[in-house]
Design a protein around this motif. Structure first.
Motif, short mmCIF file in Angstrom:
data_model
loop_
_atom_site.label_atom_id
_atom_site.label_comp_id
_atom_site.label_asym_id
_atom_site.label_seq_id
_atom_site.Cartn_x
_atom_site.Cartn_y
_atom_site.Cartn_z
N MET A 75 0.83 -1.19 0.00
CA MET A 75 0.00 0.00 0.00
C MET A 75 0.87 1.25 0.00
SD MET A 75 -2.81 1.26 2.83
CE MET A 75 -1.53 1.76 3.97
N THR A 76 0.52 2.23 -0.80
CA THR A 76 1.26 3.48 -0.86
C THR A 76 1.07 4.26 0.44
OG1 THR A 76 0.86 3.56 -3.23
CG2 THR A 76 1.62 5.59 -2.18
N GLU A 77 2.14 4.89 0.93
CA GLU A 77 2.06 5.65 2.16
C GLU A 77 1.16 6.87 2.00
OE1 GLU A 77 3.32 4.86 5.08
OE2 GLU A 77 4.16 3.01 4.26
N VAL A 78 0.47 7.25 3.08
CA VAL A 78 -0.40 8.42 3.11
C VAL A 78 0.42 9.61 3.61
CG1 VAL A 78 -2.42 9.43 4.22
CG2 VAL A 78 -2.45 7.03 3.49
N ASP A 79 0.27 10.78 2.96
CA ASP A 79 1.03 11.94 3.42
C ASP A 79 0.17 12.81 4.34
OD1 ASP A 79 -0.51 13.77 1.86
OD2 ASP A 79 0.78 13.41 0.13
N THR A 80 0.82 13.74 5.04
CA THR A 80 0.12 14.55 6.03
C THR A 80 -0.91 15.48 5.38
OG1 THR A 80 1.93 16.16 5.96
CG2 THR A 80 2.02 14.47 7.67
N ARG A 81 -0.66 15.93 4.16
CA ARG A 81 -1.62 16.81 3.49
C ARG A 81 -2.94 16.06 3.28
NH1 ARG A 81 -3.18 17.44 -1.72
NH2 ARG A 81 -1.58 15.97 -2.39
N LEU A 132 -4.07 13.61 5.02
CA LEU A 132 -4.72 13.44 6.32
C LEU A 132 -5.43 14.72 6.74
CD1 LEU A 132 -2.31 11.35 8.60
CD2 LEU A 132 -4.58 10.73 7.77
N ARG A 133 -4.80 15.87 6.53
CA ARG A 133 -5.44 17.13 6.88
C ARG A 133 -6.72 17.32 6.07
NH1 ARG A 133 -0.06 19.07 7.20
NH2 ARG A 133 -0.17 19.86 5.06
N TYR A 134 -6.66 17.01 4.79
CA TYR A 134 -7.85 17.12 3.95
C TYR A 134 -8.96 16.20 4.48
CZ TYR A 134 -5.36 19.72 0.25
OH TYR A 134 -4.69 20.67 -0.46
N PHE A 135 -8.61 14.97 4.77
CA PHE A 135 -9.59 14.01 5.26
C PHE A 135 -10.21 14.48 6.56
CE2 PHE A 135 -10.11 10.63 8.44
CZ PHE A 135 -11.27 10.04 7.94
N ILE A 136 -9.39 14.95 7.50
CA ILE A 136 -9.90 15.37 8.80
C ILE A 136 -10.85 16.56 8.65
CG2 ILE A 136 -9.21 16.43 11.00
CD1 ILE A 136 -6.73 14.58 10.90
N ALA A 137 -10.54 17.47 7.75
CA ALA A 137 -11.43 18.61 7.52
C ALA A 137 -12.80 18.14 7.04
CB ALA A 137 -10.81 19.57 6.50
N ASP A 155 -13.73 25.27 1.84
CA ASP A 155 -13.61 26.66 2.29
C ASP A 155 -12.65 26.76 3.47
OD1 ASP A 155 -15.38 27.50 0.36
OD2 ASP A 155 -17.12 27.50 1.71
N ARG A 156 -12.78 25.83 4.39
CA ARG A 156 -11.90 25.83 5.57
C ARG A 156 -10.45 25.65 5.19
NH1 ARG A 156 -12.82 21.28 10.26
NH2 ARG A 156 -10.62 20.82 10.71
N LEU A 157 -10.19 24.82 4.19
CA LEU A 157 -8.82 24.54 3.75
C LEU A 157 -8.29 25.58 2.78
CD1 LEU A 157 -9.31 20.71 3.19
CD2 LEU A 157 -7.85 21.74 4.95
N GLY A 158 -9.18 26.41 2.23
CA GLY A 158 -8.75 27.42 1.27
C GLY A 158 -8.43 26.85 -0.10
N ILE A 159 -9.14 25.77 -0.48
CA ILE A 159 -8.93 25.18 -1.80
C ILE A 159 -10.29 25.00 -2.48
CG2 ILE A 159 -6.84 23.96 -1.08
CD1 ILE A 159 -8.50 21.39 -0.97
N ALA A 160 -10.28 24.70 -3.76
CA ALA A 160 -11.52 24.43 -4.48
C ALA A 160 -12.03 23.04 -4.13
CB ALA A 160 -11.30 24.56 -5.98
N GLN A 161 -13.32 22.82 -4.32
CA GLN A 161 -13.91 21.53 -3.96
C GLN A 161 -13.45 20.38 -4.87
OE1 GLN A 161 -18.07 21.59 -3.03
NE2 GLN A 161 -18.32 19.41 -3.47
N ALA A 163 -9.67 9.13 14.20
CA ALA A 163 -9.01 9.09 15.51
C ALA A 163 -7.50 8.92 15.36
CB ALA A 163 -9.59 7.97 16.35
N GLU A 164 -7.09 7.96 14.52
CA GLU A 164 -5.66 7.69 14.36
C GLU A 164 -4.97 8.81 13.60
OE1 GLU A 164 -4.10 5.25 15.74
OE2 GLU A 164 -5.80 4.06 16.45
N GLY A 165 -5.68 9.40 12.63
CA GLY A 165 -5.09 10.48 11.85
C GLY A 165 -4.83 11.72 12.68
N ARG A 166 -5.76 12.05 13.56
CA ARG A 166 -5.54 13.19 14.46
C ARG A 166 -4.30 12.96 15.32
NH1 ARG A 166 -11.82 13.68 16.32
NH2 ARG A 166 -12.46 15.43 14.99
#
Length: 284
Positions: free
Chosen positions: A1-7, A9-14, A26-32, A69-72
């Motif tokens: 499995m390819t490793e997950v990067d922190t970006r 994870l941040r997107y997912f948590i948002a 909107d919270r992340l400041g990117i387009a949908q 939970a684990e991502g946070r």
């Protein structure tokens, strides 16, 4: 499995916290659209669907709940590592100790003196917090701290017990219970017990953020508080203290992150242990 990067994870948590792709974007400041693509890539990397998408919005799947939970925790660990590395790279070596004002039971002078006497001791910077001591240790803002067990949540921390104390009730002088020599927890049931943000115990009284606020509320009869015997040694005008015979004792502990590999933390802990060894041996 390819490793997950922190970006990712941040997107997912948002998205997981907003449960709405538009608000998360909107919270992340990117387009949908790029956010949606990033989540699909993440689901492919994980090998499981993270969200159930419906016409009404999105909701977390069982896999999504676990990753949230684990991502946070993973992002907190990365942030803590960066903070500790940044401090370690500074020209001036230092150890940050967090405590609440007056929360050392009178032991800190001996500990600091014992550590300072060790060869190569780092400078000790003191920071004070009533409500975030454990969080500051977990997220890397502090290296060691003074907390209480079992009153504080010590998850993810290693500890060294320093002193165990009985607890007493702090009451207004005119409070009906002040006429008694001793109290029980049953006597205090229903009383407005002051609540600290960090405490594992929960009362039904006002939330307090600092000691002066708590004492003022006690004096006014708006709250009662359970405090340690050492806190009761510092009189406050208008407050009386009564032993609570069945209250769980409070153990002052030196705490540090469980994953810490810092030599300075190890040296500081050893110095505290050595400085207090006679008193600890005599405890019952």
């Amino acid at each position: 499995m390819t490793e997950v990067d922190t970006r990712e994870l941040r997107y997912f948590i948002a998205v997981a916290e907003e449960l709405h792709f538009g608000r998360a974007a909107d919270r992340l400041g990117i387009a949908q659209p790029p956010l949606s693509r990033a989540i699909r890539r993440l689901e492919h990397r994980v090998g499981a669907r993270l969200f159930d998408r419906t016409g009404r919005g999105v909701r977390l799947t069982a896999a999504g709940e676990v990753l949230l939970a684990e991502g946070r925790a993973a992002l907190d660990a990365v942030s803590a590592a960066v903070r500790r590395a940044r401090r370690a790279g500074r020209p001036r070596r230092s150890l940050t100790l967090v405590m609440k004002p007056g929360g050392d039971a009178g032991l800190l002078p001996a500990i600091l003196a014992a550590y300072a006497a060790r060869p190569g001791a780092a400078a000790v910077d003191l920071v004070f917090s009533q409500s975030e001591r454990a969080a500051m240790l977990r997220d890397g803002r502090a290296d060691v701290g003074l907390l209480h067990h079992p009153q504080n949540d010590l998850t993810g921390l290693d500890t060294e017990p320093l002193r165990t104390e009985r607890r007493v009730a702090a009451l207004a002088e005119g409070h009906p219970l002040a006429a008694r020599a001793t109290l029980s927890l049953a006597d205090l049931a229903g009383e407005p017990m002051a609540q600290w943000p960090e405490a594992a115990e929960r009362g039904n009284g006002p939330r307090v953020e600092e000691a002066g606020q708590m004492w003022q509320l006690v004096v006014l009869g708006r709250a009662v508080a359970l405090v340690t015997e050492s806190a009761a040694e510092r009189p406050y005008r208008g407050v009386v203290y009564r032993p609570v015979t069945d209250a769980a004792p409070a153990t002052l502990v030196l705490a540090w992150p469980a994953e810490s590999r810092s030599r300075d933390v190890a040296e500081f802990t050893a110095a505290a242990r050595a400085a207090l060894a006679p008193a600890l041996t005599g405890q019952t």
